[in-house]
Structures are given as C-alpha cells and as structure tokens.
Scaffold this active site. Structure first.
Site, short mmCIF file in Angstrom:
data_model
loop_
_atom_site.label_atom_id
_atom_site.label_comp_id
_atom_site.label_asym_id
_atom_site.label_seq_id
_atom_site.Cartn_x
_atom_site.Cartn_y
_atom_site.Cartn_z
N ILE B 487 -0.40 -83.56 124.44
CA ILE B 487 -0.86 -84.80 125.07
C ILE B 487 0.27 -85.45 125.84
O ILE B 487 0.21 -86.62 126.20
CB ILE B 487 -1.44 -85.79 124.02
CG1 ILE B 487 -0.36 -86.21 123.01
CG2 ILE B 487 -2.60 -85.17 123.28
CD1 ILE B 487 -0.86 -87.29 122.04
N ALA B 530 -0.63 -89.24 114.14
CA ALA B 530 0.26 -89.53 113.01
C ALA B 530 1.66 -88.93 113.18
O ALA B 530 2.39 -88.79 112.20
CB ALA B 530 -0.36 -89.05 111.68
N ARG B 532 2.49 -86.02 113.45
CA ARG B 532 2.58 -85.04 112.37
C ARG B 532 2.79 -83.60 112.85
O ARG B 532 3.04 -82.71 112.04
CB ARG B 532 1.32 -85.09 111.49
CG ARG B 532 0.02 -84.83 112.24
CD ARG B 532 -1.20 -84.95 111.31
NE ARG B 532 -1.40 -83.75 110.52
CZ ARG B 532 -2.01 -82.65 110.97
NH1 ARG B 532 -2.47 -82.60 112.21
NH2 ARG B 532 -2.17 -81.61 110.17
N THR B 534 5.12 -81.87 114.82
CA THR B 534 6.43 -81.23 114.71
C THR B 534 6.66 -80.78 113.26
O THR B 534 7.11 -79.68 113.00
CB THR B 534 7.55 -82.19 115.14
OG1 THR B 534 7.33 -82.54 116.51
CG2 THR B 534 8.93 -81.56 114.99
N ALA B 735 13.01 -81.37 110.35
CA ALA B 735 12.47 -82.29 111.35
C ALA B 735 11.33 -83.14 110.81
O ALA B 735 10.52 -82.70 110.00
CB ALA B 735 11.98 -81.51 112.56
N GLY B 737 8.53 -86.44 112.47
CA GLY B 737 7.97 -86.92 113.74
C GLY B 737 8.57 -88.22 114.23
O GLY B 737 9.16 -88.98 113.46
N GLY B 739 6.99 -89.59 117.53
CA GLY B 739 6.20 -89.98 118.71
C GLY B 739 5.71 -91.42 118.71
O GLY B 739 5.69 -92.07 119.74
N GLU B 740 5.32 -91.91 117.56
CA GLU B 740 4.75 -93.26 117.52
C GLU B 740 5.81 -94.33 117.30
O GLU B 740 5.70 -95.45 117.79
CB GLU B 740 3.76 -93.37 116.36
CG GLU B 740 2.58 -92.47 116.47
CD GLU B 740 1.80 -92.51 115.17
OE1 GLU B 740 0.90 -93.35 115.06
OE2 GLU B 740 2.11 -91.72 114.27
#
Ligand SMILES: Cc1cc2nc3c(=O)[nH]c(=O)nc-3n(C[C@H](O)[C@H](O)[C@H](O)COP(=O)(O)OP(=O)(O)OC[C@H]3O[C@@H](n4cnc5c(N)ncnc54)[C@H](O)[C@@H]3O)c2cc1C
Ligand code: FES
Ligand code: FES
Lengths: 285, 779, 156
Positions: B487, B530, B532, B534, B735, B737, B739-740
């Site tokens: 995305i 979420a 989630r 990665t 790792a 996440g 993104g958010e």
C-alpha cells in the site's frame, strides 16, 4: 457528469447566437476551472457551453494608449510571468500568481475569475486598486464598466445573458507606484483566501495616492476609502494602525466553514497593516 | 541478471524499492485501471439524506424505467448482516438509516451518467428520528437509541456491548487503587480533550468491481488492504462458499486503514448478483469518499493524572468516549486498544481507565493509522507536559523518568517486552537542541519547542495468521508468494530482502508474486493493518525461505554425501565448509541433480512454505483488563518539534520535526526513514484536519476544497529521523513494525510547542491559525 | 453531442469521437487506454490527473476532451525511452520518492512542466510548481530533492 453540448465559435456574432439559443442555458466557457467543479456539483446547470477562447482579441495581453489590455482569456500563469505586467502592474501579477496551483493557473482566465464573482477571488482586489475598466460586448454593442461597479453580489455581476466580458483595460500607474497583494489562507499551497488585501501607493503631487481593496470579507471586493484618506495624508506607524482599523470597520465578513467572522475582522486589520507596511518599506527604498 | 547490481545479504541495507520502476513509468494498474471491456456496468449508491430515520418504503420503478438502467438493489434483496468484531450492519440497511450519506440502494446502469441520474429517481420514504452526533450526548440515558437490536448482534468474545444503550464496547482497566493514591500526589492535573473525525484521504478513492458468474463463482476486484478478511466477511454475509469468492486486489493507492475491513465492497458484490455475468464497477467520487466511506472516530477524553514531588507518576484516571459513528463493527476494537493502552507509554502504579465505543449518527468510524493512539495521545501528552510544569520539572526529563521500560509490569499486568524509549527521547531532544532557546525570525513571531512520546501495539484478534510460499525458477530466481498488500509502505521490498537473506541469494533474484493479491492463488494473510507485516508476514517469509533452503541443502548434501550442517548457500551457490565444494543453484533448483553416471536423479522443483501466527496472547479480565499477555508487543517512539507562531495571524510554521522510533531492526533503513518522514507530515497535516457538520449532521467540508491536507508548501523545513534498534524477541532479525507509529504524537508535540511559544493550550483538535490566534487574544 | 477530434498523444496522432461533457482525463483513460493520469478528485484539487498539454501542466479533469482538439498531450508513459528512465523518473527511484505511487505520474508531469520552462529552479520554485499535486504518503521532501537533483544536473 451529466451531458451538455459544446460550441466553439470563431466570431462574436456566432458566439452571441449560441449564448442566446432560445430555451437553453448556455454558459460561456473559458478555462473551465470554475465551470467543471460547479457543474459537477450541480451548483450550475447548463444545456451547453460556448467556448470563447477562439474569439478575436481575447487572448491578447499588450500595452495600448489607454493602458494594459488584458483579454478575457488571458491565463493566470501568463499574467504572473509577463515581464510587462511585472514591470508596471506588479500587484496584478501578485494576485494572479496565488490563484490555485500551477495546473489551475495554466487554464484559469482573468475573465472567468471575474465572472464567477467569488468573493474570495484573487485578481479582483488588485484590479480594484488599479482602477481597471471591464469591457463587455453583446449583440447590442460594447460597453465599459469600472471594475468597482462590475460585481453586484456573491457570484453576481452586471454581465447580462448573451453578453461577454472581452477584457479589462488597466490604466498605467505613474512611475514609482508600488503595490502589494497579501492573501491569508488555511494552507500555504493551493488554497482560497480567507482574507486578502491589495494595497497600492501611486505618486501624486509630491505625495502618494493610496488605494486599498479587500477580498473575501464582503459579498464583493471592497475599497476602503477611509483608510486610503488616512494614508494619503501620511503613513507613519500611527496612521498605518489607524488605516488598518478603518479597514476592519469597513469589512463585513461572514462565518463559514473556512473561518469565523471574528477571526476575519482581526485578520483584515492585521493583514492590512502588514500589506501597507510592506508597501511603505518599498517606498522608502 | 547479468551485468546488474547484485546485493548479497540485503537485510539491513537500503536496497531500492522493488516496485519503483513500474510506478514511475505509469505501468502499474490500480483497480480503476483494469480494463473490463464493453460489458462493464457502473453502479451508483442512493444515499440517505437523514442522519437517523426509518425507511418506510423504497420505490425503484422510476429508476428502473430509465433507459440503460439494469437493476436496483436494496436491503430487501440482501437481508444479511456483516461485521468484523461485531455484526452490526446490513449490507444495505433494511429498515433504518443511521447517517447522512449511508447507501440505501445501489443502481446499476450501462454508464456512469445514467447510473447517477437513476440514483436520483429512486424514491425513498423516510420517517425522521431524533439523531445524536457527539459521543458525550449519545451516552446519556435519554439519547436516541441508534441500535435497538444491539443485544442480538453476533460479537467476538473480547468485546462487551451494553444493549439498551449506544455503547457498543466498554473496556475497563483497573490496576492498583487510584482513589487512595490522589492524596499522595504533590500535583494533579485534570482536563477534557476532544478529537474530531478525520479521514485517511488516500489519493486513490475506493473502487470495487464485482462479477457474479452464473455458476455461482464470484469475483471482487478491490482497492483493498484486506482481501482475505473481505473474502471471509462477505462470504459469510452473502452465503457464498469461501472457495467460490475470489478477491483480487492490485496495488493500493494509499490505505492508512481506510481500505481495511469492508466498506463499499460487500455492497458491490451484492449488487453484482442482480446482473449475473456482468462486471459492475463502483468508484467513489472524492465527495462520496468523504461522505460515505470510513473515517477515524472522534474521541472525547477526560483525564486526571497525579505525581509525587519528584515527578513520579502515581495515579492515572481516564474516560475515553469514542464517537464510533453509525456502525462500530471495526471501531469497537479501536476502543479496546485505547483501553488496554490507556496510559500511553508510561509506567503508573494506579490506573483506572474506561474506554467506550459509542454509536453516533455520523460516518462509520474505523481503522486509521494509529488505531486509537493518536486520539488518546492528543490529550495525555499535553497533560504530561502540564504535570511536569506544575512540579517544575523539565518535560523531557519527566518523560524519561516515567516512561515504560522492558520488564515493567505494565497496566494490563503484562511484562513489557524489549524497547528503548529513553534512547528515543535522548535522540530527539539532541536533534532539536532541546535545552537551547532559539530566537524567532521576526519580531511578530514566537519560537517554541515541544516533545511527545508514544506507544502502540498491533491491535488485532489474538491469532491473526500469515502464510508464505517460496518457489524457485530455472535460473535460480525466486518467486515469493505472499498475501499482504503493498500500500506504499514498501512491504514487498522488505519481504524480498528477507527471502534473499534467508536463502542466500542476491536481493535482485527475488520477485514478489502478490500483485495482485488473489485469494484464489495467494497465501493467506489476515489483513494489511496494525503495522504487522514486517513482523508477521516477515516471519512467514523467513520460515518459507528457510524451508526451501533446507530442501536444497538436503539434496546437495545427499549428492555430495555430506552432512547438510556443513553446507551453506552464499550468493546463489551451495558451498561446503568441509569439502569446499561448490554447486550453483541454477537449474538444480528445478531439475534436481543427477546421481553418479546418471543413474537416476535427486531433488526436483524447490518450493518452501511457511507460516506465522502468534500463539501467546491471552484474554483479559472483563472487569479489570488484567491478563498475562494483552498484546504481542509494543513499538515506541518520540518526536520533538521546533515551531514558530506568527502572533499576527496565529499561523504556525513547523521548522523541524525530529523523530526516533525503536523498530527492533531496520530491514531497510531508508524505507524506515520514508515512513518517518511521511508520517511526520501526515501527523502535521492531521493536526489541522477535521470534519465539520451542520446541525442536521450533514458533512459540510466533503471535498478537497474545504478538507485540506498538507501540500508540499506546508511541510516542515527539516525532518530529522533516528532509528533505534532494540531487537524484538520474536521479530524477524528482531524487527517490529513502524508504519502507523510515525504520526501518532505529532499533534500533541505541536500543541506542546505552541504552549511553549505563546503560553496557550489547545484542547480541541483541529489546530487552526484561527484557534491559536483567538486563544492568544483571550489570554 | 459527439465531436471528432485529433490530438497528438505521446507522439502519436489519434483521432477519436468524444462527447462534449467528457473530460480529457476520461477520454485518455477510457478511450485511449492511457491510465497513468489518475482520478483523485475530478475537481482540480489533487493533481493526480496532471498531464502536459502543449507543454504546460494541466489537470486533465478540468479540460474537456473536445478542448484538446489539435493539442499535444504528454503523459508519464512517454518519458522512458528504450528502457531508459527519464532523469526525473530515475531521480524518483533513487530518492525513494515513491510510496503507493498513485500521485507519482502527476507529480512527475508537473515537475517536467516546470523543468521544461525553467531548467534550474530554486527549491521554492519547485514547491510552487508541485503545490497542486497532493501526496498523502511521502511527506514530499524526497520528491523535492529528486526534482532538485535533476535541476542541478541540468539534464532534464
Ligand atoms: C483547485 C482550484 C483552486 C482554485 N484556487 C483559486 C484561488 O486561489 N483564487 C481564485 O481566485 N480562484 C481560484 N480558483 C477558481 C478559478 O480557477 C478561477 O476563478 C478562474 O480564474 C476561473 O477562470 P476560468 O477561465 O477557469 O473560468 P470558467 O470556469 O471557464 O468560467 C467561470 C464562469 O465565468 C463565466 N465566464 C468565463 N469567462 C467569461 C467571459 N469572458 N464573459 C462572460 N462570462 C464568462 C463562465 O460562464 C462561468 O460561469 C480555483 C479553482 C480550482 C479548481
Ligand atoms: S483528478 Fe484532476 S486534480 Fe484531482
Ligand atoms: S506516493 Fe502515495 S500519494 Fe504519493
């Protein structure tokens, strides 16, 4: 988008025929940057559009003995980048360069900006302080209207059905004239004015003739004679403050989704002060 | 592959994006770009003009009489409920509408213009009901009841609706004893905050195409973060066997949560049933996108927080009222997440938190980047500032002292996993010269700095799974099949890096086979939400690659008569550390290897598969929110901003945003930076965004003319980013996440800086120049 | 009303019959098969539909297709030649100035419109030229850097 017809006349005679097709609502079409969004929204309903961009003279931008001729279909980007406009009618170039985005300025015309008659339009305040004259044409012939009489209300002008604006004539200000256009909006890039101020100081009899016009704070752009009178007597800090307050008094802003009237009143004062100050700075140089 | 750059051991390297070439050349197809030929039909929704009303009758005859109209579909044709955590909505409403803009029917015609015209001809008779828009009003006993049937809805076991009220979820957190802690506090702050609804505003509006074939197979093409969840929910709702429903989801032109779960897709599938064999396309105009698709919930919050004289937090009490909109099928879990994370990233001994999801007659609140965290951090991060002020402590120091540390027993009773929030705070304060008072650039301007920290856990059911398949080609290039969605976040690139690293082949040999994600062929992935992927999809890819690697080593070991333990794959070649023999992967990964004298063959086409699913999340006590493990993990971070306020206009210029996040391990550091930068601007923009309604509940700024998002002219002069790497216990290479997280606390950081600059506090978003100016005037 | 128009699209002359009320964006996408200009708002606000029309960046959603009769239209599909990326495309790739990619074609065309008329713009001029192109993903800085990179090299 619902269907409509499209005509593209090459002569004014033809154009007037299309514009007065019996029983039809025919919109003149210039850059379409107001037309398409308003039509899509259903704010405007049309049976057809009459593309006026091929009519004689409407794309001309040149100096004449009467001043600057700006054809109705001259683009915002042309005004903003024209060395001629920049040299003598700077405040108009400043207004044009803050209309929308580059893409919009590459289509939007001055005629369209005026005929939509949105209170927050960015070229009318500069035209007000430049004493521009609007040239209109219809089957009945040509007429001229001072720009200060052109707008009658929100989205209303003196343009009659079957009539077109062919351009504006802007007298050449005396050498040494300085102008500034200031626009306040919610966002820095591509946004409409919440409040805008055009200020012009033109040399006269050893002093300066000041002109101030406000945008977005009344149904039409307005001049502020009280502030102009104050400044024409002198433009020390106190007079500038007073002129700014006079502007605030003259404005009649509304509250809408973009801002409250309270804030707009404040901004008329602060923006006027700021614009006048920067003109004053330029005069001192 | 000859002559090209080859990146070996790519994990941790900033390799170029795998999708860049097709995106810069215009070759990428988003849903709306897929050609369907002249048979394509167009759908348009008929929308409710009332915020709350009973549907008395729907007359479709005039619409059907319009030439070119193929069908009109209403709730009667699809009396089925749908929902992710709480099945509270019909595909099309049966008897009641709950917001202005709710689709009540779908019209199908041969072109868009006719569909649009026909939609106006559908006659719906309504009986208007009283409506309620603010969650604080909607919880009152005499408020109009929006879902009288709430008690009958199917709901997952960890969500607790209160039938007979507008409360669709009430999460309770009780730790220690708040009431007796207040008396020990040297300073207490208490106040209310409000966050309005905002929207994701992806540049690609929602678009879906559905075709219901005569044999009962159904295909949905959707701009979607959730092809598998959509398949599951739509199949259940419309009684389609899962295997008969195929969801095809190409690259998404921006999601941010707006394309998670189901929004228009079930409607489009239901509509297509009326015209078997014909694809039906429904694309939201930008106005419909605002009016009719998902939004971030509003949130009214009340806080009371206290600390001792040394600045140690002692007690924290909060009530969060989320304005969930007309349907809360997804939103209930946002409220739950806000509940179990209600203190923000702070260790507080005594906590009393109540988080409510409340039905309101507005757009449907749903997932958006941050998932409840921006909404609660807005108030709590300002309150922490005020508390620090009250006891005269430096605001960064106050946060260092109180923030969560690994090993802490946090509010839910769970032990805090590995993170280093103190380091994040140190990095951003350093980047912004925290201790230095800088001069403003002009006399009418004031300069200020602000800091805010955050945490966020992936908020999801306890057991969302990921699956991956790794398949070799003859030239030893690899196709990695995944079901997660690209995305924009760069997940395909990161998956390719992980697969290459595990397999021992160069990054450039890997292709990601997931455009489109196709539920008929792609491995399973719960949803692209979420932050989630990665972590979860990464673990699945790593497992699949390891599986393939083992299979290769097995074949070669047998061929060489060696122990697989002595073998490795380096740069596409199997090597033996013992015998120093080498065997290229080319050909053998498909054709296998011959026995001596070609007496038979070994091996064969190599394929590896892998999965990941967290198995350790436990339930929480419904009365206290206590449990062994509330969530899988937390990502934490800090932001500091340096701003200038124009005192004549109230305009704010953000000079610099410094961010630091603990990502565990940056698989691709430059992609982490792009998240940090994009998130900072998203966070900045969101601080100025908000829905405005008239008194009837009609959205007034339903276009980009009056819903403004940041342009290139609005961005900070400088965006600084630091990456902290404290490995996550079960993350691939450590790792987690990010993104958010990158936008969660930007708004409160700016608000704190405004307070620093001009001494005013803004408790209600959006920020606007007007609000700041008028607040300064009042002072 | 139908109009037969002839326009040059990405170097090829194309003749199509278009309806009066159809925009250039719609005709490019649905009749000419050129899908890089995207539908983001159809209101001139997002810039996803930006193409060059006679060398100038315009929102193709605000141009009627019939108005483009005789015009030269360029979209991002035309930029890479023989597998070689255009310097702007190359710079977008190198700077990671792309995320979801939905704004990218419009963004690149706006940048090209600028560099074609002003090969060595300042950062502020770049921002001015891109202010009509919304990007929700990248935060813009890398886009500006990418364009400045090309401008400095002067090989656009
Ligand atoms: C994204 C966006 C941002 C914008 N931002 C701004 C802004 O910041 N400031 C601003 O001022 N405006 C802004 N606008 C509005 C618009 O671009 C201007 O008003 C523009 O100048 C209109 O000109 P046009 O040629 O496109 O008009 P058109 O859309 O072609 O016409 C507008 C109206 O005027 C009539 N008309 C046009 N020409 C004539 C004529 N010669 N004689 C008689 N009637 C005529 C038409 O029939 C129509 O009713 C923006 C528009 C968009 C889409
Ligand atoms: S689609 Fe044309 S500007 Fe948005
Ligand atoms: S990259 Fe997604 S909108 Fe720009």
């Amino acid at each position: 988008m619902q269907p409509f017809d499209y005509y593209k006349p090459k002569t004014f005679e033809e154009a007037f025929d299309y514009l007065t097709l019996p029983g039809k609502t025919v919109f003149p079409l210039a850059g379409a940057t107001d037309f398409i969004p308003s039509y899509r929204d259903g704010v405007w309903q049309a049976d057809a559009v009459c593309d006026i961009k091929a009519l004689p003279g409407v794309r001309d931008l040149r100096e004449t003995p009467e001043g600057l001729w700006v054809g109705a279909c001259v683009l915002m980007s042309e005004l903003a980048r024209s060395p001629l406009v920049r040299a003598h009618w700077e405040v108009l170039a400043q207004g044009a360069e803050v209309v929308g985005s580059e893409q919009v300025r590459n289509r939007a015309t001055i005629g369209g900006n005026m005929c939509t008659a949105s209170p927050c339009a960015d070229t009318p305040p500069p035209l007000y302080v430049l004493d521009a004259v609007v040239v209109l044409k219809s089957k009945a012939g040509e007429r001229r209207v001072p720009v200060t009489e052109f707008f009658t209300f929100v989205r209303k002008t003196v343009v009659q059905k079957g009539e077109l604006v062919t351009g504006v004539i802007i007298p050449k200000p005396p050498a040494g004239t300085v102008g500034e256009y200031h626009k306040l909006s919610r966002r820095q890039g591509c946004d409409l004015s919440l409040v805008s101020v055009a200020v012009l100081a033109a040399p006269r009899n050893g002093g300066y003739d000041w002109r101030i016009a406000l945008g977005a704070v009344a149904p039409t752009p307005i001049r502020v004679p009280d502030a102009e009178a104050i400044l024409s007597k002198g433009w020390d800090a106190a007079s500038i403050d007073e002129a700014a307050k006079a502007a605030e008094k003259t404005a009649k802003p509304i509250t809408d989704v973009r801002s409250s009237d309270v804030y707009r009143y404040e901004m008329v004062r602060n923006l006027t002060r700021r614009a006048v100050r920067s003109v004053a700075e330029k005069l001192k140089k | 592959m000859a002559g090209r750059v080859e990146t070996t051991e790519p994990v941790g390297k900033s390799v170029p994006r795998i999708d860049a070439y097709e995106k810069v050349t215009g070759a990428v197809q988003y849903v709306d770009d897929i050609p369907f030929g002249p048979n394509l039909l167009y759908g348009k929704f008929v929308r409710s003009p009332y915020a709350h009303a009973l549907i008395k009758s729907i007359n479709t005859s005039k619409a059907l009489a319009l030439p070119g109209v193929k069908a009109v579909v209403t709730g009667k044709e699809v009396p089925n409920r749908i929902g992710l955590y709480l099945k509270d909505r019909f595909v099309f409403p049966l008897d009641r509408v709950r917001w202005i803009g709710e689709p009540v029917a779908g019209v199908i015609a041969i072109n868009e213009e006719i569909a649009e015209e026909a939609a106006k001809l559908v006659e719906v008779e309504y009986e208007e009901l009283p409506a309620v828009f603010d969650p604080r009003e909607a919880i009152k006993p005499d408020a109009p009841l929006i879902h009288p049937d709430l008690g009958k809805y199917e709901v997952v076991p960890f969500i607790f609706p209160e039938p007979g009220t507008n409360i669709s979820e009430h999460f309770k957190l009780r730790k220690g004893d708040v009431d007796s802690a207040w008396s020990q506090c040297a300073a207490i702050v208490e106040d209310d905050f409000f966050v309005p609804q905002i929207q994701h505003v992806p540049i690609e509006p929602h678009c879906a195409v559905a075709r219901w074939d005569k044999d009962g197979t159904v295909t949905l093409w959707a701009a979607s973060q959730s092809p598998f969840a959509q398949r599951d929910l739509i199949a259940q709702s419309l009684d389609i066997p899962h295997g008969n429903l195929r969801v095809i989801a190409p690259y998404v032109g921006g999601g941010f949560g707006g394309k998670a779960g189901v929004s228009i897709e079930a409607n489009v599938v239901a509509m297509s049933r009326a015209v078997p064999g014909y694809p039906v396309k429904v694309r939201m105009t930008r106005e419909e996108e605002f009016l009719g698709t998902n939004v971030r919930q509003s949130c009214a919050a009340h806080y009371k927080i206290g600390c001792d004289k040394d600045g140690n937090l002692l007690a924290y009490e909060c009530q969060y009222y989320f304005g969930g909109g007309a349907y809360n099928e997804y939103g209930v879990n946002i409220t739950r997440a806000a509940g179990y994370s209600c203190t923000g990233p702070y260790d507080v001994p005594n906590v009393k938190g109540d988080s409510y999801c409340v039905y309101t007659n507005t757009q449907v609140g749903s997932a958006m980047r941050g998932f409840g965290m921006p909404e609660i951090h807005w108030g709590l991060e300002q309150m922490m500032d005020r508390l620090a002020e009250k006891i005269g402590m430096d605001k960064a120091e106050f946060r260092r002292r109180n923030c969560v540390r690994p090993g802490d027993k946090i509010l839910t009773g769970m032990t805090m996993p590995q993170v280093d929030l103190v380091k994040c705070i140190d990095l951003v304060t350093k980047a912004i010269n925290w201790d230095k008072k800088d001069k403003p650039s002009a006399p009418h301007k004031k300069r200020g700095k602000g800091i805010a920290i955050m945490w966020k856990a992936p908020a999801m059911p306890p057991n969302p799974g990921s699956q991956a398949i790794v398949r070799f080609n003859e030239d030893a290039s690899v196709n990695v099949f995944v079901g997660g969605q690209e995305i924009g976040q760069g997940t395909f690139t990161v998956m390719a890096q992980m697969a290459a690293e595990t397999l021992g082949v160069p990054y450039e040999w890997v292709r990601i086979t997931a455009n489109p994600v196709d539920t008929k062929y792609s491995p399973y992935e719960w949803q692209t939400v979420a932050s989630r992927l990665t972590w979860s999809m990464g673990n699945a890819v790593k497992a699949a690659a390891e599986d393939a690697r083992q299979k290769i080593l097995q074949v070669v070991a047998e061929y060489w008569k060696e122990d697989p333990k002595d073998l490795d794959i380096k740069n596409g070649v199997v090597v033996s550390y013992k015998s120093e023999r080498e065997q290229s992967l080319k050909k053998m990964v498909v054709y296998g290897l011959p026995n001596e004298n070609y007496e038979g063959w070994q091996g064969g086409p190599i394929v590896g598969s892998g999965k990941f699913m967290p198995t350790y999340v436990t339930g929480l006590d419904p009365e206290t929110g206590q449990g062994t493990r509330a969530v899988v993990h937390y990502t934490v971070g800090a932001q500091a901003v340096d701003i200038e306020v124009d005192t004549e206009t109230g305009q704010i210029e953000v000079l610099k945003i410094a961010s630091a996040y603990d990502v565990g391990k940056a698989i691709n550091p430059d992609l982490v930076m792009t998240q940090i930068e994009g998130g900072a601007v998203h966070g900045l923009s969101a601080a100025y965004e908000g829905f405005y309604f008239d008194e009837r509940g009609k959205l007034i700024n339903n276009s980009l003319v009056d819903y403004k998002i940041a342009t290139v002219m609005d961005i900070p002069k400088e965006i600084h980013g630091d990456i902290v790497e404290t490995p996550l216990e079960d993350g691939p290479w450590g790792a987690r996440g990010v993104g958010e997280h990158v936008m969660v606390q930007t708004a409160p950081a700016i608000a704190n800086a405004i307070s620093d600059a001009v001494g005013v506090r803004i408790n209600t978003l959006p920020l606007s120049a007007e609000k700041v100016y008028l607040a300064m005037m009042k002072k | 009303m139908l109009h037969e128009i002839t326009l040059t699209v990405n170097g090829e002359q194309r003749t199509v019959a278009v309806k009066s009320h159809h925009t250039l964006l719609k005709v490019l996408r649905e009749q000419l098969g050129i899908t890089s200009p995207k539908i983001g708002c159809e209101n001139g606000e997002c810039g996803a539909c930006t193409v060059l029309m006679n060398g100038k960046a315009v929102n193709s959603c605000l141009v009627l297709a019939v108005e483009a009769d005789g015009a030269v239209i360029e979209t991002v599909e035309n930029l890479s030649k023989e597998g070689e990326l255009h310097p702007l495309q190359q710079a977008f790739v190198e700077h990671n100035a792309i995320q979801c990619g939905f704004c990218t074609p419009g963004m690149i065309m706006s940048a090209k419109g600028l560099l074609d008329r002003n090969p060595h713009p300042t950062v502020d001029e770049v921002k001015e030229a891109l202010a009509g192109n919304l990007c929700r993903c990248t935060g813009y800085i890398r886009i500006v850097d990418a364009v400045m990179d090309v401008a400095k090299k002067g090989d656009a």
